[in-house]
Design a protein around this motif. Structure first.
Motif, PDB file in Angstrom:
ATOM      1  N   PHE A   1       0.840  -1.196   0.000  1.00  0.00           N
ATOM      2  CA  PHE A   1       0.000   0.000   0.000  1.00  0.00           C
ATOM      3  C   PHE A   1       0.879   1.252   0.000  1.00  0.00           C
ATOM      4  O   PHE A   1       0.615   2.230  -0.718  1.00  0.00           O
ATOM      5  N   THR A   2       1.931   1.180   0.774  1.00  0.00           N
ATOM      6  CA  THR A   2       2.878   2.297   0.840  1.00  0.00           C
ATOM      7  C   THR A   2       3.529   2.530  -0.521  1.00  0.00           C
ATOM      8  O   THR A   2       3.771   3.677  -0.912  1.00  0.00           O
ATOM      9  N   ALA A   3       3.775   1.425  -1.233  1.00  0.00           N
ATOM     10  CA  ALA A   3       4.379   1.545  -2.567  1.00  0.00           C
ATOM     11  C   ALA A   3       3.524   2.424  -3.479  1.00  0.00           C
ATOM     12  O   ALA A   3       4.040   3.285  -4.194  1.00  0.00           O
ATOM     13  N   LYS A   4       2.202   2.222  -3.419  1.00  0.00           N
ATOM     14  CA  LYS A   4       1.289   3.028  -4.240  1.00  0.00           C
ATOM     15  C   LYS A   4       1.394   4.505  -3.887  1.00  0.00           C
ATOM     16  O   LYS A   4       1.375   5.378  -4.757  1.00  0.00           O
ATOM     17  N   ILE A   5       1.482   4.753  -2.612  1.00  0.00           N
ATOM     18  CA  ILE A   5       1.535   6.138  -2.155  1.00  0.00           C
ATOM     19  C   ILE A   5       2.845   6.795  -2.579  1.00  0.00           C
ATOM     20  O   ILE A   5       2.856   7.944  -3.030  1.00  0.00           O
ATOM     21  N   LEU A   6       3.935   6.035  -2.463  1.00  0.00           N
ATOM     22  CA  LEU A   6       5.231   6.571  -2.883  1.00  0.00           C
ATOM     23  C   LEU A   6       5.225   6.863  -4.385  1.00  0.00           C
ATOM     24  O   LEU A   6       5.817   7.848  -4.834  1.00  0.00           O
ATOM     25  N   GLN A   7       4.533   6.026  -5.128  1.00  0.00           N
ATOM     26  CA  GLN A   7       4.389   6.284  -6.569  1.00  0.00           C
ATOM     27  C   GLN A   7       3.719   7.626  -6.816  1.00  0.00           C
ATOM     28  O   GLN A   7       4.170   8.419  -7.651  1.00  0.00           O
ATOM     29  N   GLN A   8       2.649   7.858  -6.091  1.00  0.00           N
ATOM     30  CA  GLN A   8       1.944   9.140  -6.251  1.00  0.00           C
ATOM     31  C   GLN A   8       2.837  10.320  -5.894  1.00  0.00           C
ATOM     32  O   GLN A   8       2.845  11.339  -6.579  1.00  0.00           O
ATOM     33  N   LEU A   9       3.569  10.159  -4.811  1.00  0.00           N
ATOM     34  CA  LEU A   9       4.462  11.245  -4.389  1.00  0.00           C
ATOM     35  C   LEU A   9       5.531  11.486  -5.452  1.00  0.00           C
ATOM     36  O   LEU A   9       5.903  12.630  -5.727  1.00  0.00           O
TER      37      LEU A   9
ATOM     38  N   ARG B   1       5.299  10.774  -8.727  1.00  0.00           N
ATOM     39  CA  ARG B   1       4.662  11.392  -9.894  1.00  0.00           C
ATOM     40  C   ARG B   1       4.430  12.884  -9.682  1.00  0.00           C
ATOM     41  O   ARG B   1       4.474  13.673 -10.606  1.00  0.00           O
ATOM     42  N   ASN B   2       4.181  13.250  -8.426  1.00  0.00           N
ATOM     43  CA  ASN B   2       3.946  14.661  -8.106  1.00  0.00           C
ATOM     44  C   ASN B   2       5.238  15.411  -7.770  1.00  0.00           C
ATOM     45  O   ASN B   2       5.195  16.522  -7.245  1.00  0.00           O
ATOM     46  N   HIS B   3       6.356  14.754  -8.051  1.00  0.00           N
ATOM     47  CA  HIS B   3       7.661  15.393  -7.859  1.00  0.00           C
ATOM     48  C   HIS B   3       7.910  15.841  -6.431  1.00  0.00           C
ATOM     49  O   HIS B   3       8.571  16.855  -6.196  1.00  0.00           O
ATOM     50  N   ILE B   4       7.347  15.101  -5.488  1.00  0.00           N
ATOM     51  CA  ILE B   4       7.612  15.409  -4.089  1.00  0.00           C
ATOM     52  C   ILE B   4       8.824  14.608  -3.624  1.00  0.00           C
ATOM     53  O   ILE B   4       9.649  15.089  -2.866  1.00  0.00           O
ATOM     54  N   ILE B   5       8.916  13.392  -4.117  1.00  0.00           N
ATOM     55  CA  ILE B   5      10.121  12.583  -3.876  1.00  0.00           C
ATOM     56  C   ILE B   5      10.656  12.080  -5.221  1.00  0.00           C
ATOM     57  O   ILE B   5       9.949  12.113  -6.229  1.00  0.00           O
ATOM     58  N   ASP B   6      11.913  11.631  -5.208  1.00  0.00           N
ATOM     59  CA  ASP B   6      12.486  11.029  -6.406  1.00  0.00           C
ATOM     60  C   ASP B   6      12.605   9.532  -6.191  1.00  0.00           C
ATOM     61  O   ASP B   6      12.853   9.087  -5.070  1.00  0.00           O
ATOM     62  N   SER B   7      12.422   8.761  -7.259  1.00  0.00           N
ATOM     63  CA  SER B   7      12.605   7.321  -7.111  1.00  0.00           C
ATOM     64  C   SER B   7      13.649   6.840  -8.116  1.00  0.00           C
ATOM     65  O   SER B   7      13.778   7.377  -9.213  1.00  0.00           O
ATOM     66  N   VAL B   8      14.401   5.850  -7.692  1.00  0.00           N
ATOM     67  CA  VAL B   8      15.436   5.256  -8.533  1.00  0.00           C
ATOM     68  C   VAL B   8      15.254   3.742  -8.507  1.00  0.00           C
ATOM     69  O   VAL B   8      15.124   3.165  -7.429  1.00  0.00           O
ATOM     70  N   LYS B   9      15.208   3.142  -9.677  1.00  0.00           N
ATOM     71  CA  LYS B   9      15.027   1.693  -9.747  1.00  0.00           C
ATOM     72  C   LYS B   9      16.355   0.965  -9.629  1.00  0.00           C
ATOM     73  O   LYS B   9      17.422   1.573  -9.664  1.00  0.00           O
ATOM     74  N   GLY B  10      16.252  -0.361  -9.533  1.00  0.00           N
ATOM     75  CA  GLY B  10      17.444  -1.206  -9.579  1.00  0.00           C
ATOM     76  C   GLY B  10      18.231  -1.261  -8.277  1.00  0.00           C
ATOM     77  O   GLY B  10      17.847  -0.675  -7.272  1.00  0.00           O
ATOM     78  N   PRO B  11      19.341  -1.990  -8.318  1.00  0.00           N
ATOM     79  CA  PRO B  11      20.195  -2.170  -7.129  1.00  0.00           C
ATOM     80  C   PRO B  11      20.587  -0.821  -6.543  1.00  0.00           C
ATOM     81  O   PRO B  11      20.917   0.115  -7.283  1.00  0.00           O
ATOM     82  N   ASN B  12      20.558  -0.754  -5.247  1.00  0.00           N
ATOM     83  CA  ASN B  12      20.803   0.510  -4.542  1.00  0.00           C
ATOM     84  C   ASN B  12      19.810   1.597  -4.925  1.00  0.00           C
ATOM     85  O   ASN B  12      20.058   2.771  -4.681  1.00  0.00           O
ATOM     86  N   GLY B  13      18.695   1.148  -5.495  1.00  0.00           N
ATOM     87  CA  GLY B  13      17.650   2.111  -5.813  1.00  0.00           C
ATOM     88  C   GLY B  13      16.858   2.441  -4.564  1.00  0.00           C
ATOM     89  O   GLY B  13      17.219   2.030  -3.455  1.00  0.00           O
ATOM     90  N   GLY B  14      15.812   3.202  -4.757  1.00  0.00           N
ATOM     91  CA  GLY B  14      14.980   3.584  -3.616  1.00  0.00           C
ATOM     92  C   GLY B  14      14.453   4.983  -3.787  1.00  0.00           C
ATOM     93  O   GLY B  14      14.323   5.473  -4.914  1.00  0.00           O
ATOM     94  N   PHE B  15      14.168   5.618  -2.667  1.00  0.00           N
ATOM     95  CA  PHE B  15      13.566   6.951  -2.714  1.00  0.00           C
ATOM     96  C   PHE B  15      14.444   7.980  -2.015  1.00  0.00           C
ATOM     97  O   PHE B  15      15.166   7.658  -1.068  1.00  0.00           O
TER      98      PHE B  15
END
Lengths: 144, 144
Positions: free
Chosen positions: B41-49, B51-65
DNA sequence: AAATTAAAGGATAATTTTGTCCTTTAATAT
DNA sequence: ATATTAAAGGACAAAATTATCCTTTAATTT
Protein backbone atom coordinates in the motif's frame (compact mmCIF):
# COMPACT_ATOMS: atom_id res chain seq x y z
CA UNK A 1 -12.93 16.85 7.74
CA UNK A 2 -16.26 15.49 8.92
CA UNK A 3 -17.79 12.22 7.68
CA UNK A 4 -20.76 12.38 5.35
CA UNK A 5 -22.90 11.13 8.24
CA UNK A 6 -21.72 14.02 10.35
CA UNK A 7 -22.43 16.54 7.62
CA UNK A 8 -25.98 15.21 7.35
CA UNK A 9 -26.29 15.29 11.13
CA UNK A 10 -25.30 18.94 11.33
CA UNK A 11 -27.56 19.96 8.46
CA UNK A 12 -30.50 18.01 9.86
CA UNK A 13 -30.06 19.41 13.35
CA UNK A 14 -29.96 22.98 12.10
CA UNK A 15 -33.04 22.44 9.97
CA UNK A 16 -34.92 20.85 12.86
CA UNK A 17 -33.87 23.79 15.03
CA UNK A 18 -35.28 26.33 12.60
CA UNK A 19 -38.57 24.46 12.44
CA UNK A 20 -38.70 23.96 16.19
CA UNK A 21 -38.25 27.68 16.67
CA UNK A 22 -41.33 28.16 14.55
CA UNK A 23 -43.20 25.60 16.60
CA UNK A 24 -43.09 22.89 13.96
CA UNK A 25 -42.19 19.28 14.48
CA UNK A 26 -40.69 17.81 11.29
CA UNK A 27 -40.71 14.31 9.83
CA UNK A 28 -37.95 12.29 8.23
CA UNK A 29 -39.17 12.85 4.66
CA UNK A 30 -39.27 16.57 5.18
CA UNK A 31 -35.77 16.65 6.63
CA UNK A 32 -34.24 14.41 3.98
CA UNK A 33 -35.77 16.49 1.20
CA UNK A 34 -34.64 19.74 2.75
CA UNK A 35 -31.02 18.71 3.28
CA UNK A 36 -30.87 16.56 0.12
CA UNK A 37 -29.89 13.37 1.91
CA UNK A 38 -30.90 9.73 1.42
CA UNK A 39 -33.94 9.11 3.54
CA UNK A 40 -33.20 5.75 5.17
CA UNK A 41 -29.62 6.72 5.85
CA UNK A 42 -30.76 9.95 7.40
CA UNK A 43 -33.14 7.98 9.62
CA UNK A 44 -30.17 6.15 11.15
CA UNK A 45 -28.39 9.40 11.83
CA UNK A 46 -31.46 10.96 13.43
CA UNK A 47 -31.69 7.90 15.66
CA UNK A 48 -28.14 8.49 16.84
CA UNK A 49 -28.86 12.14 17.48
CA UNK A 50 -31.96 11.19 19.40
CA UNK A 51 -30.13 8.60 21.51
CA UNK A 52 -27.55 11.26 22.30
CA UNK A 53 -30.28 13.66 23.40
CA UNK A 54 -29.42 16.18 20.75
CA UNK A 55 -32.88 16.00 19.21
CA UNK A 56 -36.18 14.57 20.45
CA UNK A 57 -38.25 12.12 18.45
CA UNK A 58 -41.96 11.40 18.63
CA UNK A 59 -43.62 8.41 16.99
CA UNK A 60 -47.03 8.12 15.43
CA UNK A 61 -49.29 10.58 13.62
CA UNK A 62 -47.96 14.11 13.73
CA UNK A 63 -44.77 12.60 15.05
CA UNK A 64 -41.34 13.60 13.94
CA UNK A 65 -38.29 15.36 15.30
CA UNK A 66 -37.85 18.52 17.30
CA UNK A 67 -35.49 20.32 19.60
CA UNK A 68 -36.49 21.78 22.91
CA UNK A 69 -36.27 25.56 22.63
CA UNK A 70 -34.79 25.89 26.10
CA UNK A 71 -32.10 23.34 25.21
CA UNK A 72 -31.26 24.88 21.89
CA UNK A 73 -28.59 27.30 23.03
CA UNK A 74 -27.04 24.51 25.09
CA UNK A 75 -26.50 22.25 22.08
CA UNK A 76 -23.16 22.93 20.45
CA UNK A 77 -21.70 21.71 17.17
CA UNK A 78 -19.11 19.79 19.16
CA UNK A 79 -21.82 17.54 20.59
CA UNK A 80 -23.11 16.61 17.16
CA UNK A 81 -19.62 15.89 15.90
CA UNK A 82 -18.81 13.82 18.99
CA UNK A 83 -22.04 11.86 18.71
CA UNK A 84 -21.47 10.93 15.07
CA UNK A 85 -17.71 10.98 14.40
CA UNK A 86 -16.36 10.55 17.91
CA UNK A 87 -13.75 12.84 19.37
CA UNK A 88 -10.71 11.93 17.25
CA UNK A 89 -10.93 15.30 15.57
CA UNK A 90 -10.66 17.09 18.92
CA UNK A 91 -8.07 14.89 20.55
CA UNK A 92 -6.46 12.85 17.81
CA UNK A 93 -2.96 13.12 16.39
CA UNK A 94 -2.59 14.69 12.95
CA UNK A 95 -0.72 11.62 11.73
CA UNK A 96 -3.02 9.13 13.44
CA UNK A 97 -0.67 7.98 16.19
CA UNK A 98 -2.31 6.47 19.22
CA UNK A 99 0.41 7.73 21.46
CA UNK A 100 1.28 11.24 20.49
CA UNK A 101 1.76 13.66 23.32
CA UNK A 102 3.75 16.61 24.55
CA UNK A 103 6.46 14.31 25.83
CA UNK A 104 6.45 12.09 22.75
CA UNK A 105 5.21 14.26 19.91
CA UNK A 106 4.92 13.31 16.25
CA UNK A 107 6.64 15.62 13.76
CA UNK A 108 3.54 17.73 13.19
CA UNK A 109 2.31 17.72 16.78
CA UNK A 110 3.08 21.31 17.75
CA UNK A 111 1.78 22.85 14.57
CA UNK A 112 -1.26 20.64 14.40
CA UNK A 113 -2.21 21.16 18.01
CA UNK A 114 -2.85 24.84 17.42
CA UNK A 115 -5.31 24.21 14.60
CA UNK A 116 -7.02 21.33 16.36
CA UNK A 117 -7.58 23.42 19.47
CA UNK A 118 -9.00 26.27 17.47
CA UNK A 119 -11.36 23.89 15.71
CA UNK A 120 -12.34 22.41 19.06
CA UNK A 121 -12.98 25.82 20.57
CA UNK A 122 -15.01 26.92 17.58
CA UNK A 123 -17.19 23.80 17.67
CA UNK A 124 -17.65 24.05 21.42
CA UNK A 125 -18.72 27.66 21.20
CA UNK A 126 -21.06 27.43 18.26
CA UNK A 127 -24.64 26.68 19.23
CA UNK A 128 -27.27 25.16 17.02
CA UNK A 129 -29.52 28.06 18.02
CA UNK A 130 -27.04 30.53 16.61
CA UNK A 131 -26.71 28.69 13.30
CA UNK A 132 -30.46 28.30 12.96
CA UNK A 133 -30.88 32.07 13.15
CA UNK A 134 -28.80 32.71 10.04
CA UNK A 135 -30.81 30.14 8.17
CA UNK A 136 -34.17 31.45 9.36
CA UNK A 137 -33.16 34.99 8.39
CA UNK A 138 -32.15 33.91 4.90
CA UNK A 139 -28.50 34.77 5.45
CA UNK A 140 -27.31 31.18 5.08
CA UNK A 141 -28.49 28.17 3.09
CA UNK A 142 -28.87 24.40 3.23
CA UNK A 143 -28.92 23.88 -0.53
CA UNK A 144 -27.80 25.53 -3.74
CA UNK B 1 -8.76 14.98 9.08
CA UNK B 2 -6.35 13.42 6.62
CA UNK B 3 -6.91 10.05 4.96
CA UNK B 4 -4.82 7.11 6.06
CA UNK B 5 -3.01 7.33 2.73
CA UNK B 6 -2.15 10.93 3.44
CA UNK B 7 -0.88 10.13 6.92
CA UNK B 8 1.41 7.49 5.45
CA UNK B 9 2.50 9.94 2.77
CA UNK B 10 3.50 12.57 5.30
CA UNK B 11 5.31 10.09 7.54
CA UNK B 12 7.13 8.54 4.60
CA UNK B 13 8.18 11.89 3.18
CA UNK B 14 9.57 13.06 6.49
CA UNK B 15 11.47 9.82 6.96
CA UNK B 16 12.88 9.98 3.45
CA UNK B 17 13.89 13.59 4.12
CA UNK B 18 15.81 12.66 7.25
CA UNK B 19 17.65 9.91 5.39
CA UNK B 20 18.31 12.11 2.37
CA UNK B 21 19.84 14.71 4.64
CA UNK B 22 22.25 12.04 5.79
CA UNK B 23 23.01 11.12 2.21
CA UNK B 24 21.03 7.87 2.27
CA UNK B 25 18.62 6.67 -0.33
CA UNK B 26 15.95 4.43 1.24
CA UNK B 27 13.95 1.49 -0.08
CA UNK B 28 10.29 0.65 0.27
CA UNK B 29 10.86 -2.06 2.90
CA UNK B 30 12.88 0.29 5.03
CA UNK B 31 10.25 3.02 4.82
CA UNK B 32 7.30 0.74 5.51
CA UNK B 33 9.06 -0.74 8.54
CA UNK B 34 10.00 2.67 9.90
CA UNK B 35 6.54 4.20 9.60
CA UNK B 36 4.69 0.97 10.42
CA UNK B 37 2.68 0.90 7.21
CA UNK B 38 1.63 -1.93 4.89
CA UNK B 39 4.35 -2.35 2.30
CA UNK B 40 2.40 -2.73 -0.95
CA UNK B 41 0.00 0.00 0.00
CA UNK B 42 2.88 2.30 0.84
CA UNK B 43 4.38 1.55 -2.57
CA UNK B 44 1.29 3.03 -4.24
CA UNK B 45 1.54 6.14 -2.16
CA UNK B 46 5.23 6.57 -2.88
CA UNK B 47 4.39 6.28 -6.57
CA UNK B 48 1.94 9.14 -6.25
CA UNK B 49 4.46 11.25 -4.39
CA UNK B 50 7.03 10.50 -7.06
CA UNK B 51 4.66 11.39 -9.89
CA UNK B 52 3.95 14.66 -8.11
CA UNK B 53 7.66 15.39 -7.86
CA UNK B 54 7.61 15.41 -4.09
CA UNK B 55 10.12 12.58 -3.88
CA UNK B 56 12.49 11.03 -6.41
CA UNK B 57 12.61 7.32 -7.11
CA UNK B 58 15.44 5.26 -8.53
CA UNK B 59 15.03 1.69 -9.75
CA UNK B 60 17.44 -1.21 -9.58
CA UNK B 61 20.19 -2.17 -7.13
CA UNK B 62 20.80 0.51 -4.54
CA UNK B 63 17.65 2.11 -5.81
CA UNK B 64 14.98 3.58 -3.62
CA UNK B 65 13.57 6.95 -2.71
CA UNK B 66 15.16 10.26 -1.90
CA UNK B 67 14.52 13.97 -1.80
CA UNK B 68 16.80 16.54 -3.36
CA UNK B 69 18.40 18.54 -0.57
CA UNK B 70 18.05 21.78 -2.48
CA UNK B 71 14.34 21.09 -3.00
CA UNK B 72 13.67 20.09 0.57
CA UNK B 73 12.84 23.51 1.98
CA UNK B 74 10.60 24.11 -1.00
CA UNK B 75 8.39 21.09 -0.31
CA UNK B 76 5.54 21.98 2.00
CA UNK B 77 3.02 19.80 3.82
CA UNK B 78 0.31 21.34 1.67
CA UNK B 79 1.82 19.75 -1.44
CA UNK B 80 1.74 16.28 0.09
CA UNK B 81 -1.85 16.73 1.23
CA UNK B 82 -2.91 18.06 -2.19
CA UNK B 83 -1.18 15.20 -4.00
CA UNK B 84 -2.88 12.51 -1.93
CA UNK B 85 -6.18 13.93 -0.63
CA UNK B 86 -6.80 16.70 -3.11
CA UNK B 87 -7.58 20.23 -2.04
CA UNK B 88 -11.04 19.77 -0.51
CA UNK B 89 -9.56 20.40 2.91
CA UNK B 90 -8.21 23.79 1.79
CA UNK B 91 -11.13 24.93 -0.29
CA UNK B 92 -14.07 22.71 0.61
CA UNK B 93 -17.20 23.60 2.52
CA UNK B 94 -17.49 22.32 6.08
CA UNK B 95 -20.81 20.71 5.27
CA UNK B 96 -19.72 19.36 1.90
CA UNK B 97 -21.68 21.73 -0.32
CA UNK B 98 -20.35 22.14 -3.84
CA UNK B 99 -21.59 25.67 -3.99
CA UNK B 100 -20.83 27.41 -0.76
CA UNK B 101 -19.44 30.89 -1.02
CA UNK B 102 -19.44 34.31 0.53
CA UNK B 103 -22.58 35.24 -1.37
CA UNK B 104 -24.31 31.92 -0.70
CA UNK B 105 -22.81 30.59 2.53
CA UNK B 106 -23.80 27.46 4.41
CA UNK B 107 -24.67 27.90 8.09
CA UNK B 108 -21.14 27.17 9.28
CA UNK B 109 -19.35 28.99 6.48
CA UNK B 110 -18.05 31.99 8.38
CA UNK B 111 -16.87 30.07 11.40
CA UNK B 112 -15.41 27.25 9.38
CA UNK B 113 -13.57 29.52 6.99
CA UNK B 114 -11.37 30.85 9.75
CA UNK B 115 -10.20 27.40 10.80
CA UNK B 116 -9.76 26.17 7.25
CA UNK B 117 -7.63 29.16 6.35
CA UNK B 118 -5.44 28.70 9.39
CA UNK B 119 -4.98 25.04 8.52
CA UNK B 120 -4.16 26.01 4.95
CA UNK B 121 -1.64 28.60 6.05
CA UNK B 122 -0.02 26.21 8.48
CA UNK B 123 0.33 23.47 5.85
CA UNK B 124 1.63 25.93 3.26
CA UNK B 125 4.24 27.26 5.62
CA UNK B 126 5.50 24.01 7.05
CA UNK B 127 8.37 22.51 5.09
CA UNK B 128 9.39 18.89 5.06
CA UNK B 129 12.94 20.06 5.83
CA UNK B 130 11.75 21.70 9.02
CA UNK B 131 9.87 18.60 10.18
CA UNK B 132 12.77 16.33 9.36
CA UNK B 133 15.02 18.33 11.67
CA UNK B 134 12.91 17.61 14.73
CA UNK B 135 12.94 13.93 13.90
CA UNK B 136 16.69 13.82 13.23
CA UNK B 137 17.34 15.62 16.51
CA UNK B 138 15.25 13.16 18.46
CA UNK B 139 12.68 15.78 19.43
CA UNK B 140 9.84 14.12 17.52
CA UNK B 141 8.97 10.53 16.66
CA UNK B 142 7.50 8.37 13.92
CA UNK B 143 6.49 5.50 16.20
CA UNK B 144 5.72 4.82 19.84
C1' DA C 1 -60.34 -1.64 20.12
C1' DA C 2 -58.87 -1.03 15.22
C1' DA C 3 -56.72 1.48 11.73
C1' DT C 4 -53.29 4.65 10.57
C1' DT C 5 -49.09 7.11 11.00
C1' DA C 6 -44.22 7.70 11.64
C1' DA C 7 -39.96 6.48 13.98
C1' DA C 8 -36.87 2.32 15.43
C1' DG C 9 -34.34 -1.36 14.11
C1' DG C 10 -32.51 -5.44 11.48
C1' DA C 11 -30.65 -7.28 7.28
C1' DT C 12 -28.51 -6.48 3.12
C1' DA C 13 -26.26 -3.96 -0.81
C1' DA C 14 -23.28 -0.49 -3.14
C1' DT C 15 -19.33 2.34 -2.96
C1' DT C 16 -15.01 3.99 -1.30
C1' DT C 17 -10.92 3.33 1.14
C1' DT C 18 -7.43 0.45 2.56
C1' DG C 19 -4.62 -3.41 1.77
C1' DT C 20 -2.41 -7.64 -0.92
C1' DC C 21 -0.33 -10.31 -4.60
C1' DC C 22 1.93 -10.97 -8.71
C1' DT C 23 3.96 -9.46 -13.14
C1' DT C 24 6.51 -5.92 -15.70
C1' DT C 25 9.90 -2.37 -16.28
C1' DA C 26 14.22 -0.17 -15.56
C1' DA C 27 18.42 0.29 -13.40
C1' DT C 28 22.96 -1.78 -11.63
C1' DA C 29 26.46 -5.31 -11.11
C1' DT C 30 28.71 -9.45 -12.61
C1' DA D 1 24.87 -9.92 -22.43
C1' DT D 2 22.94 -11.88 -18.20
C1' DA D 3 21.53 -11.94 -13.68
C1' DT D 4 19.99 -9.38 -9.96
C1' DT D 5 17.75 -5.72 -7.63
C1' DA D 6 14.04 -2.59 -6.62
C1' DA D 7 10.33 0.40 -8.12
C1' DA D 8 6.00 0.59 -11.33
C1' DG D 9 1.78 -1.10 -12.32
C1' DG D 10 -2.30 -4.19 -12.88
C1' DA D 11 -5.66 -7.16 -10.81
C1' DC D 12 -7.82 -8.51 -6.90
C1' DA D 13 -9.47 -8.71 -1.78
C1' DA D 14 -10.85 -6.97 2.78
C1' DA D 15 -12.76 -3.48 5.56
C1' DA D 16 -15.19 0.69 6.40
C1' DT D 17 -18.50 3.94 5.00
C1' DT D 18 -22.60 5.11 2.77
C1' DA D 19 -27.06 3.73 1.25
C1' DT D 20 -31.50 0.81 0.70
C1' DC D 21 -35.34 -2.20 1.92
C1' DC D 22 -38.43 -4.28 4.88
C1' DT D 23 -40.38 -5.45 9.45
C1' DT D 24 -41.41 -4.00 14.18
C1' DT D 25 -42.68 -0.77 17.72
C1' DA D 26 -45.09 3.01 19.61
C1' DA D 27 -47.84 6.73 19.18
C1' DT D 28 -52.47 9.15 17.54
C1' DT D 29 -56.96 9.20 15.39
C1' DT D 30 -61.26 7.20 14.28
Amino acid sequence: MFSKSCEYAIKATIYIAVQSNQGNRVGLKDIAREIASPEAFTAKILQQLSRNHIIDSVKGPNGGFQIDKKEMTRIKLSQIVSAIDGDAIFKGCGLGFKECSEKKPCPVHDKFKVIRNELKTMLENTSVQELSLGLANGLTFLHR
